[in-house]
Design an enzyme around this catalytic site. Structure first.
Site: not given
Length: 292
Positions: A43, A116, A153
């Site tokens: 990431e 995300k 993540c």
């Protein structure tokens, strides 16, 4: 038989952005040389993990997806090596900012962007200052080497994300990551918890999973974090079939037969026996069922 070889990579990052990109490219080349057809980079690999601090000047790191020089470089690399690259980047879209991922196919084409969904906010991980909650929805892409899903993540802690991607046809799940020590509790090491959570996603969906984390110590003004690496690949039962060290630059690979896994998913009945008509509480924050 439809076999695909995947790779997870990990490296340390600093504020020499050109060096970080060079290192990422070197890892991709190494992975491709080892036979990998899909290579995952960690990431936000262009810089240190800047979310330890709340600094206005870091918004200047964000760039639009269209014409993004990092994505252009990775697209050229993907086309040269005939590999698929899920690429994490800091995206600016007008006045919005996202923690995003572009899925670049083996011919260098970007197949689209995932933003995300779950944005953390805690000591050392102050992402809500920088990132809007993603508005893309969960995404999967049909690539040269199979249908791939990717979260980012904090998404990896939520089983709904993995299940949604599996329901949408993902044959392998990918999670670029930046996670390490917890500034508020130096004695807390979440590595095993982190891995087991994702191993559960793989097992519950009978779908292999690839996670790439960063390594090294990064110091901010508000906190410092020691990233614990331990990037890994899990098979469809959740077993780790490859794992990197906690502190070494690494490339790890594993090979999966996607046709055999498709047959296995069908025979186990995990998707046949689902009861979405009973899952209403999942649509609420408190587990309640809304009045009709």
């Amino acid at each position: 038989m439809r076999e695909v070889t995947v790779a997870a990579t990990q490296m340390a990052c600093d504020w020499d952005r050109h060096a970080n990109l060079d290192n990422a490219e070197a890892l991709v080349r190494e992975a491709a040389g080892a036979g990998a057809q899909v290579v995952l980079i960690q990431e936000l690999f262009e810089t240190p993990y800047f979310c330890v601090d709340q600094k206005q000047e870091y918004f200047a790191l964000a760039q639009p997806a269209e014409g993004n020089p990092v994505l252009q470089r990775m697209s050229a690399l993907a086309a040269e090596l005939n590999v698929v690259l899920p690429v994490s980047f800091f995206e600016r879209a007008n006045n919005a900012h996202y923690n995003s991922l572009a899925m670049i196919d083996a011919d260098g084409r970007s197949l689209g962007v995932y933003r995300k969904s779950h944005i953390p906010d805690g000591p050392g991980y102050q992402e809500k200052f920088y990132f809007n909650p993603g508005d893309s929805g969960f995404r999967v892409w049909q690539t040269r080497y199979g249908t791939l899903g990717a979260g980012i993540c904090w998404d990896q802690w939520f089983p709904e994300c993995a299940r949604a991607m599996a329901l949408m046809g993902a044959e392998i799940l990918f999670y670029p990551t930046a996670i390490g020590s917890e500034p508020q509790d130096p004695g807390l090491n979440s590595k095993d918890h982190w891995q087991r959570t994702m191993q559960g996603h793989a097992a519950a969906n009978l779908t292999p999973l690839v996670a790439s984390n960063r390594i090294g110590r990064e110091e901010g003004d508000a906190a410092g974090i020691t990233f614990y690496g331990s990037s890994f690949i899990a098979d469809a039962t959740g077993a780790k079939v490859a794992e990197a060290d906690e502190d070494q630059r690494s490339v790890i690979t594993a090979t999966f037969d996607l046709d055999a896994l498709r047959a296995q998913r069908a025979s186990w009945g995990l998707f046949r026996d689902r009861r979405p008509d009973l899952y209403g509480p999942l649509m609420t924050l408190d587990g309640g069922v809304a009045d009709s």
